[in-house]
Design an enzyme around this catalytic site. Structure first.
Site, PDB file in Angstrom:
ATOM      1  CG  PHE A 184      -1.591   1.198   1.645  1.00 31.42           C
ATOM      2  CD1 PHE A 184      -2.240   2.016   0.730  1.00 31.42           C
ATOM      3  CD2 PHE A 184      -1.593   1.577   2.985  1.00 31.42           C
ATOM      4  CE1 PHE A 184      -2.876   3.184   1.139  1.00 31.42           C
ATOM      5  CE2 PHE A 184      -2.217   2.730   3.410  1.00 31.42           C
ATOM      6  CZ  PHE A 184      -2.851   3.537   2.485  1.00 31.42           C
ATOM      7  CG  LEU A 211       5.676  -9.893  -5.988  1.00 26.95           C
ATOM      8  CD1 LEU A 211       5.643 -10.486  -7.384  1.00 26.95           C
ATOM      9  CD2 LEU A 211       4.994  -8.506  -5.994  1.00 26.95           C
ATOM     10  CB  ALA A 239       6.371  -4.442   7.515  1.00 30.38           C
ATOM     11  CB  THR A 261       3.827   1.698  13.244  1.00 30.50           C
ATOM     12  OG1 THR A 261       2.538   1.878  13.814  1.00 30.50           O
ATOM     13  CG2 THR A 261       4.546   0.631  14.060  1.00 30.50           C
ATOM     14  CG  ASP A 262       0.724   5.533  15.646  1.00 30.98           C
ATOM     15  OD1 ASP A 262       0.612   4.347  15.261  1.00 30.98           O
ATOM     16  OD2 ASP A 262      -0.227   6.344  15.621  1.00 30.98           O
ATOM     17  CD  GLU A 263      -0.660  -0.400  15.576  1.00 31.69           C
ATOM     18  OE1 GLU A 263      -0.447  -1.516  16.067  1.00 31.69           O
ATOM     19  OE2 GLU A 263      -1.565  -0.165  14.774  1.00 31.69           O
ATOM     20  CE1 TYR A 270       3.109  -3.790  11.657  1.00 34.82           C
ATOM     21  CE2 TYR A 270       1.849  -2.467  13.220  1.00 34.82           C
ATOM     22  CZ  TYR A 270       2.630  -2.558  12.080  1.00 34.82           C
ATOM     23  OH  TYR A 270       2.947  -1.423  11.377  1.00 34.82           O
ATOM     24  CB  ALA A 307       6.169  -6.793  20.036  1.00 34.35           C
ATOM     25  CE  LYS A 363       7.184  -1.352  11.235  1.00 29.64           C
ATOM     26  NZ  LYS A 363       7.783  -1.399   9.882  1.00 29.64           N
ATOM     27  N   GLY A 399      -5.965  -7.194  23.365  1.00 32.49           N
ATOM     28  CA  GLY A 399      -4.887  -6.200  23.534  1.00 32.49           C
ATOM     29  C   GLY A 399      -5.113  -4.931  22.741  1.00 32.49           C
TER      30      GLY A 399
HETATM   31  P1  NAD Z   1       1.309  -3.625   3.259  1.00 29.97           P
HETATM   32  O1  NAD Z   1       1.028  -4.842   4.048  1.00 29.97           O
HETATM   33  O2  NAD Z   1       0.252  -3.040   2.411  1.00 29.97           O
HETATM   34  O3  NAD Z   1       2.563  -3.889   2.305  1.00 29.97           O
HETATM   35  C1  NAD Z   1       3.716  -4.537   2.753  1.00 29.97           C
HETATM   36  C2  NAD Z   1       4.546  -4.951   1.545  1.00 29.97           C
HETATM   37  O4  NAD Z   1       5.724  -5.598   2.043  1.00 29.97           O
HETATM   38  C3  NAD Z   1       3.831  -5.944   0.616  1.00 29.97           C
HETATM   39  O5  NAD Z   1       3.984  -5.573  -0.729  1.00 29.97           O
HETATM   40  C4  NAD Z   1       4.523  -7.260   0.908  1.00 29.97           C
HETATM   41  O6  NAD Z   1       4.566  -8.134  -0.226  1.00 29.97           O
HETATM   42  C5  NAD Z   1       5.923  -6.778   1.285  1.00 29.97           C
HETATM   43  N1  NAD Z   1       6.601  -7.777   2.117  1.00 29.97           N
HETATM   44  C6  NAD Z   1       6.109  -8.438   3.202  1.00 29.97           C
HETATM   45  N2  NAD Z   1       7.019  -9.325   3.649  1.00 29.97           N
HETATM   46  C7  NAD Z   1       8.108  -9.216   2.847  1.00 29.97           C
HETATM   47  C8  NAD Z   1       9.358  -9.870   2.792  1.00 29.97           C
HETATM   48  N3  NAD Z   1       9.685 -10.834   3.663  1.00 29.97           N
HETATM   49  N4  NAD Z   1      10.232  -9.499   1.820  1.00 29.97           N
HETATM   50  C9  NAD Z   1       9.920  -8.546   0.923  1.00 29.97           C
HETATM   51  N5  NAD Z   1       8.742  -7.905   0.908  1.00 29.97           N
HETATM   52  C10 NAD Z   1       7.840  -8.233   1.856  1.00 29.97           C
HETATM   53  O7  NAD Z   1       1.867  -2.571   4.315  1.00 29.97           O
HETATM   54  P2  NAD Z   1       1.751  -0.972   4.334  1.00 29.97           P
HETATM   55  O8  NAD Z   1       0.490  -0.583   4.987  1.00 29.97           O
HETATM   56  O9  NAD Z   1       2.072  -0.469   2.970  1.00 29.97           O
HETATM   57  O10 NAD Z   1       2.940  -0.616   5.331  1.00 29.97           O
HETATM   58  C11 NAD Z   1       4.250  -0.334   4.849  1.00 29.97           C
HETATM   59  C12 NAD Z   1       5.138   0.027   6.016  1.00 29.97           C
HETATM   60  O11 NAD Z   1       4.635   1.169   6.685  1.00 29.97           O
HETATM   61  C13 NAD Z   1       5.239  -1.078   7.083  1.00 29.97           C
HETATM   62  O12 NAD Z   1       6.571  -1.133   7.540  1.00 29.97           O
HETATM   63  C14 NAD Z   1       4.306  -0.611   8.190  1.00 29.97           C
HETATM   64  O13 NAD Z   1       4.732  -1.086   9.432  1.00 29.97           O
HETATM   65  C15 NAD Z   1       4.468   0.897   8.068  1.00 29.97           C
HETATM   66  N6  NAD Z   1       3.316   1.692   8.529  1.00 29.97           N
HETATM   67  C16 NAD Z   1       2.072   1.439   8.041  1.00 29.97           C
HETATM   68  C17 NAD Z   1       1.007   2.244   8.424  1.00 29.97           C
HETATM   69  C18 NAD Z   1      -0.396   2.010   7.909  1.00 29.97           C
HETATM   70  O14 NAD Z   1      -1.329   2.625   8.404  1.00 29.97           O
HETATM   71  N7  NAD Z   1      -0.596   1.170   6.920  1.00 29.97           N
HETATM   72  C19 NAD Z   1       1.221   3.301   9.326  1.00 29.97           C
HETATM   73  C20 NAD Z   1       2.519   3.510   9.814  1.00 29.97           C
HETATM   74  C21 NAD Z   1       3.567   2.707   9.379  1.00 29.97           C
HETATM   75  O1  DAU Z   2      -1.117   3.256  13.727  1.00 28.74           O
HETATM   76  C1  DAU Z   2      -0.424   2.793  12.606  1.00 28.74           C
HETATM   77  C2  DAU Z   2      -0.886   1.397  12.264  1.00 28.74           C
HETATM   78  O2  DAU Z   2      -2.184   1.519  11.702  1.00 28.74           O
HETATM   79  C3  DAU Z   2       0.051   0.672  11.286  1.00 28.74           C
HETATM   80  O3  DAU Z   2       1.299   0.489  11.903  1.00 28.74           O
HETATM   81  C4  DAU Z   2      -0.528  -0.687  10.880  1.00 28.74           C
HETATM   82  O4  DAU Z   2       0.293  -1.286   9.903  1.00 28.74           O
HETATM   83  C5  DAU Z   2      -1.904  -0.458  10.294  1.00 28.74           C
HETATM   84  O5  DAU Z   2      -2.502  -1.688   9.995  1.00 28.74           O
HETATM   85  C6  DAU Z   2      -2.783   0.321  11.286  1.00 28.74           C
HETATM   86  O6  DAU Z   2      -3.068  -0.504  12.444  1.00 28.74           O
HETATM   87  P1  DAU Z   2      -4.537  -0.540  13.105  1.00 28.74           P
HETATM   88  O7  DAU Z   2      -4.696  -1.795  13.855  1.00 28.74           O
HETATM   89  O8  DAU Z   2      -4.814   0.734  13.830  1.00 28.74           O
HETATM   90  O9  DAU Z   2      -5.415  -0.529  11.752  1.00 28.74           O
HETATM   91  P2  DAU Z   2      -6.741  -1.346  11.335  1.00 28.74           P
HETATM   92  O10 DAU Z   2      -7.207  -0.752  10.048  1.00 28.74           O
HETATM   93  O11 DAU Z   2      -6.539  -2.808  11.393  1.00 28.74           O
HETATM   94  O12 DAU Z   2      -7.753  -0.942  12.486  1.00 28.74           O
HETATM   95  C7  DAU Z   2      -8.072   0.405  12.763  1.00 28.74           C
HETATM   96  C8  DAU Z   2      -9.028   0.413  13.955  1.00 28.74           C
HETATM   97  O13 DAU Z   2     -10.279  -0.162  13.542  1.00 28.74           O
HETATM   98  C9  DAU Z   2      -8.552  -0.418  15.119  1.00 28.74           C
HETATM   99  O14 DAU Z   2      -8.927   0.231  16.326  1.00 28.74           O
HETATM  100  C10 DAU Z   2      -9.300  -1.743  14.975  1.00 28.74           C
HETATM  101  C11 DAU Z   2     -10.600  -1.314  14.332  1.00 28.74           C
HETATM  102  N1  DAU Z   2     -11.219  -2.302  13.407  1.00 28.74           N
HETATM  103  C12 DAU Z   2     -10.454  -2.823  12.426  1.00 28.74           C
HETATM  104  C13 DAU Z   2     -10.983  -3.739  11.538  1.00 28.74           C
HETATM  105  C14 DAU Z   2     -10.136  -4.347  10.450  1.00 28.74           C
HETATM  106  C15 DAU Z   2     -12.550  -2.638  13.529  1.00 28.74           C
HETATM  107  O15 DAU Z   2     -13.259  -2.110  14.418  1.00 28.74           O
HETATM  108  N2  DAU Z   2     -13.089  -3.528  12.659  1.00 28.74           N
HETATM  109  C16 DAU Z   2     -12.350  -4.107  11.674  1.00 28.74           C
HETATM  110  O16 DAU Z   2     -12.908  -4.955  10.922  1.00 28.74           O
END
Ligand code: NAD
Ligand code: DAU
Length: 352
Positions: free
Chosen positions: A11, A35, A83, A128-130, A153, A155, A157, A286
């Site tokens: 993403f 992939l 990741a 991540t802020d997590e 997750y 932990a 990160k 959690g």
């Molecule tokens: P995502 O799950 O959409 O994409 C992760 C990508 O990493 C995928 O294309 C996957 O194929 C690739 N990948 C996974 N394991 C791999 C491996 N062993 N080798 C090579 N490639 C691999 O994740 P995202 O939401 O795009 O997140 C990207 C980064 O940003 C992550 O490090 C995540 O922790 C961080 N992040 C995400 C968010 C969020 O809200 N999505 C917020 C803050 C930080």
């Molecule tokens: O804060 C940054 C993080 O945000 C990133 O590091 C992670 O990669 C990303 O996945 C995201 O984590 P969250 O757990 O916050 O995102 P998620 O979209 O899974 O959930 C957002 C909130 O919504 C969370 O409080 C759980 C809740 N939720 C989620 C899903 C999938 C629901 O209530 N119902 C659902 O079906």
């Protein structure tokens, strides 16, 4: 400059490449991605035939493959997105999170240490802020907040962040870290809250809200996160950490109601028909109550600020999912249906 981007078929990585490959024709972008289930090469349409872009299927947990890629490309910059990223999946099966997020990060750090020309190069770690755990009703995370991760997750990160800092302090590797809040936008795998709710609402399936929907997240449009990363790469201090957030806090239930409102407007259906689909289900173990980011440092030092409001970003996101049904179908053909069954099958309906 040669830039290795890990996880560029996911993403945020794909949106990052979509923004930067056309902007910096003078730089070479090398996308390393294994992939996995959340990736989609269709997310790279439009840039995948650019002369300054190349894709290589590499699993970052395989150190020989990582070494080979670094030896061949000799990068000046690594932007590390790859990741396992979904909290619920880390609860169901944490092993892959340890492998990719810890061992994979370790392999990249070692390769960077070996192949960066002496005294140069930059390793940008996307985190991540997590890692900071949960906030109560007030306050926000600063870069000095204590690490206190709750899920496998977060932990994993947190462990990755610690490795990056250790490689900086011990080996002098030039590093920067960004810790960002929740992203949303085009090309997000529909296991995450916003795209899952958009697609379920479109298909008139239940909208599963965990617990009572009071958990609060700080939402940021994905392009704003990508610009923040680039601003830190260009202007941030080496060895420093920068928190990134949208300063838009909302309870999950309010996010889901906003999705229903905008989707009803865009498709001409009744909002009530969509909000009736909201179903309270068993909570995430959690489950962190609240995240909020203090992004003063990146704003002051790097001149960054988000451009989208939540309303404008949500409209763009919903429009994208409405206009890109084939992307959705492609990504759903793999593990998707099985995951929905595994994650939601046993939660039950907790309607009050
Ligand atoms: P995502 O799950 O959409 O994409 C992760 C990508 O990493 C995928 O294309 C996957 O194929 C690739 N990948 C996974 N394991 C791999 C491996 N062993 N080798 C090579 N490639 C691999 O994740 P995202 O939401 O795009 O997140 C990207 C980064 O940003 C992550 O490090 C995540 O922790 C961080 N992040 C995400 C968010 C969020 O809200 N999505 C917020 C803050 C930080
Ligand atoms: O804060 C940054 C993080 O945000 C990133 O590091 C992670 O990669 C990303 O996945 C995201 O984590 P969250 O757990 O916050 O995102 P998620 O979209 O899974 O959930 C957002 C909130 O919504 C969370 O409080 C759980 C809740 N939720 C989620 C899903 C999938 C629901 O209530 N119902 C659902 O079906």
């Amino acid at each position: 400059m040669k830039i290795i981007v890990t996880g560029g078929a996911g993403f945020i990585g794909a949106n990052f490449l979509q923004l930067l490959v056309p902007r910096f024709r003078q730089h070479q972008f090398i996308n390393l991605d294994s992939l996995g289930y959340a990736s989609n090469l269709a997310s790279l349409e439009g840039i995948d035939d650019s002369p300054n872009y190349v894709f290589e299927k590499v699993d970052i947990a395989e150190h020989e493959a990582v070494d080979e890629a670094f030896a061949r490309h000799r990068p000046d910059l690594v932007v590390h997105f790859a990741a396992e990223s979904h909290v619920d999946r880390s609860i169901v099966g944490p092993r892959e999170f340890i492998r990719t997020n810890i061992e994979g990060t370790f392999n990249l750090l070692e390769a960077a240490r070996k192949y960066f020309a002496s005294g140069s190069g930059l390793f940008h770690h996307v985190s991540t802020d997590e890692v900071y755990g949960s906030l109560g009703e007030v306050g926000s995370f600063t870069e000095e907040s204590r690490y206190d991760p709750s899920s496998p997750y977060s932990a994993s990160k947190a462990a990755g962040d610690h490795l990056v800092r250790a490689w900086s302090r011990t080996y002098g590797l030039p590093v920067k870290i960004t810790n960002c809040s929740n992203n949303y936008g085009p090309r997000q795998f529909p296991e995450k809250l916003i795209p899952l709710m958009v697609l379920h609402a479109l298909e008139r399936k239940p909208l599963p809200v965990y617990g009572q929907g009071r958990n609060t997240r700080d939402w940021l449009y994905v392009d704003d996160h990508c610009e923040a990363i680039w601003a830190v790469i260009e202007k941030g201090r080496v060895g420093e950490t920068y928190n990134v957030g949208g300063s838009f806090e909302a309870r999950n239930i309010d996010i889901v109601r906003s999705i229903c409102r905008v989707l009803a407007e865009c498709t001409g259906c009744s909002e009530g028909e969509l909000t009736d689909l909201i179903t309270f289900v068993g909570d995430r173990p959690g489950h962190d109550l609240r995240y909020a980011i203090d992004s003063t440092r990146i704003r002051r030092e790097c001149g960054w600020a988000p451009r989208e409001t939540f309303e404008s970003g949500l409209r763009k996101t919903i429009r994208w999912y409405l206009d890109n049904r084939s992307w959705v179908e492609q990504i759903r053909t793999r593990d998707y249906t099985g995951w929905i069954e595994r994650n939601y099958g046993g939660r039950g309906d907790h309607r009050e």
